[in-house]
Design a protein around this motif. Structure first.
Motif, PDB file in Angstrom:
ATOM      1  N   TYR A  86      40.008  16.470 -30.859  1.00 32.22           N
ATOM      2  CA  TYR A  86      39.281  15.430 -29.692  1.00 32.22           C
ATOM      3  C   TYR A  86      38.083  16.008 -29.194  1.00 32.22           C
ATOM      4  O   TYR A  86      36.881  15.676 -29.456  1.00 32.22           O
ATOM      5  N   LYS A  87      38.300  17.063 -28.396  1.00 30.93           N
ATOM      6  CA  LYS A  87      37.044  17.600 -27.685  1.00 30.93           C
ATOM      7  C   LYS A  87      35.906  18.096 -28.623  1.00 30.93           C
ATOM      8  O   LYS A  87      34.896  17.979 -28.338  1.00 30.93           O
ATOM      9  N   LYS A 144      34.399  15.080 -30.230  1.00 29.45           N
ATOM     10  CA  LYS A 144      33.353  14.283 -29.402  1.00 29.45           C
ATOM     11  C   LYS A 144      32.094  14.998 -29.065  1.00 29.45           C
ATOM     12  O   LYS A 144      30.938  14.542 -29.203  1.00 29.45           O
ATOM     13  N   ASP A 191      32.751   9.220 -33.194  1.00 27.36           N
ATOM     14  CA  ASP A 191      33.413   8.214 -32.583  1.00 27.36           C
ATOM     15  C   ASP A 191      34.776   8.403 -32.779  1.00 27.36           C
ATOM     16  O   ASP A 191      35.204   8.167 -34.101  1.00 27.36           O
ATOM     17  N   VAL A 192      35.541   8.560 -31.911  1.00 26.32           N
ATOM     18  CA  VAL A 192      37.118   8.685 -31.837  1.00 26.32           C
ATOM     19  C   VAL A 192      37.761   7.880 -31.033  1.00 26.32           C
ATOM     20  O   VAL A 192      37.583   7.507 -30.119  1.00 26.32           O
ATOM     21  N   ASN A 250      42.480  10.810 -21.122  1.00 30.55           N
ATOM     22  CA  ASN A 250      41.792  10.611 -22.372  1.00 30.55           C
ATOM     23  C   ASN A 250      41.194   9.167 -22.201  1.00 30.55           C
ATOM     24  O   ASN A 250      41.668   8.167 -22.729  1.00 30.55           O
ATOM     25  N   ASP A 259      39.438   7.600 -24.441  1.00 29.13           N
ATOM     26  CA  ASP A 259      39.306   6.974 -26.022  1.00 29.13           C
ATOM     27  C   ASP A 259      40.775   6.505 -26.293  1.00 29.13           C
ATOM     28  O   ASP A 259      40.971   6.324 -27.624  1.00 29.13           O
TER      29      ASP A 259
END
Length: 379
Positions: A128-129, A132, A137-138, A150, A152
């Protein structure tokens, strides 16, 4: 001190022989007789550590050189006063690089897509990091996290509507948020046309029979499986339907396995109240021949990344070895389960991206930073 260890743990003697006598054995076939006189047991995920294995033994410490702990009967260990330790995060980078390598091979540029992650712990959180930081777009699903941890986070349904879904959940069968068969026929039916589904967490998080039925009806779906239900005797019919298949080796980079060895060694040292006398820095020299070159003129940063990733990690070779094992099993030449385990036991030494230096001539500083987020050292 008597230590029994899985023979597939790298540098196990170099680390643990400083603490006692080490006996190395195949992890999947460890028996109660093998560990009866041991004071410490060092394993990987293929060993079920429970009462059947440890009853009547001298074991007072269990270390697993892995992120996952679903193979440990934690309640039994606690009840018996047996201290245990895992290696959280040790191979997270390796699994993230597996995901990038899979997408690269499938020629899927992850930059413009909507990317879904199921499970945002050590592995999913690192992915994820990185995504991003690359401007992707996560969307994430992890009921164990809060929006503060988080921002998102969303529903499972919204993640399943993404273009790419990457799964990194542990296997949990009890409690408020079980992950066993998290994706069944109903959930898999929600995948959008041409969606990409990657599972590099635990095999039983996806109902493999349901997945096979869905793939028989929907050849548009692009599936990458590193983990299966069950292992090692996986469905060869399902293997035939996925675009990339591998024998639970996403986290098998040499660097990741070494990290696991060192973390558990340090935990055992703490258990017996002694100072560690071994370290990766002292035992593992820098990688030689680590210079990479790529024709970067008039190429997009994604195309450059594809070239670099292929030079470092040929994921197609993992897939080919597993399919050749299946061919031999179907021909009656070998037993597939044994072949599956042998692929893990004799897995080639794969080094992570950060070991390599890349010489670039024509790319922008922004593109260099993008490649550095992948892990490459750019000059």
């Amino acid at each position: 001190m008597k230590i029994v260890a899985d023979e597939n743990i790298p540098l196990v003697n170099e680390f643990f022989s400083r603490l006692g006598t080490v006996t190395c054995l195949p992890g999947r076939t460890l028996s109660s007789a093998d560990v009866r006189d041991a004071d410490a047991l060092i394993v990987r995920s293929v060993t079920r550590v429970n009462e059947a294995l440890l009853a009547g033994s001298n074991v007072k410490f269990v270390g697993t050189c892995t992120i996952g702990v679903d193979h440990l009967d934690q309640a039994y260990l606690s009840a018996q006063g047996i201290r245990w330790s895992s290696a959280p995060g040790c191979n997270a980078n390796s699994v993230v690089e597996f995901v990038y390598a899979a997408l690269s091979h499938l020629d899927i540029n992850w930059l413009p897509v909507k990317f879904g992650i199921i499970g945002c712990g050590n592995v999913g959180g690192l992915l994820y990091k990185r995504l991003k930081a690359q401007g992707v777009d996560v969307r994430c699903y992890d009921p164990n996290l809060s929006p503060v941890q988080n921002p998102d986070l969303t529903t499972l349904e919204e993640v399943l509507a993404c273009d790419v879904i990457s799964m990194h959940t542990p296997l949990v069968v009890t409690g408020p948020y079980p992950s066993f068969h998290l994706l069944g026929h109903k959930e898999l039916s929600q995948l959008k046309p041409d969606a990409v589904l990657i599972n590099a967490g635990r095999g039983a998080v996806i109902n493999n029979q349901a997945l096979l039925e869905i793939l028989n009806a929907r050849p548009d779906l692009r599936v990458v499986l590193d983990v299966w239900e069950p292992e090692p005797d996986i469905s060869l019919e399902l293997l035939d339907k996925v675009l990339l298949g591998s024998p639970h080796i996403a986290g098998y980079s040499y660097d990741g396995k070494l990290n696991g060895t060192e973390i558990v060694y340090q935990a055992l040292c703490k258990h017996i109240d002694t100072q560690p006398k071994a370290s990766l820095a002292a035992l593992v020299p820098p990688l030689e021949n680590n210079q990479l070159r790529v024709d970067d003129e008039n190429r997009t940063v994604f195309e450059i990344a594809q070239s670099l990733i292929k030079q470092v990690y040929d994921i197609v070779a993992d897939d080919a070895r597993l399919r050749e094992t299946a061919r031999k099993a179907l021909a009656g030449e070998i037993k597939f389960g044994e072949g599956f385990d042998n692929l893990r036991k004799h897995y080639p030494k794969r080094r992570e991206f950060h070991n390599y230096q890349v010489h670039l001539e024509s790319v922008s500083e922004a593109d260099k930073r993008w490649l550095q987020i992948l892990g490459f050292r750019c000059v």
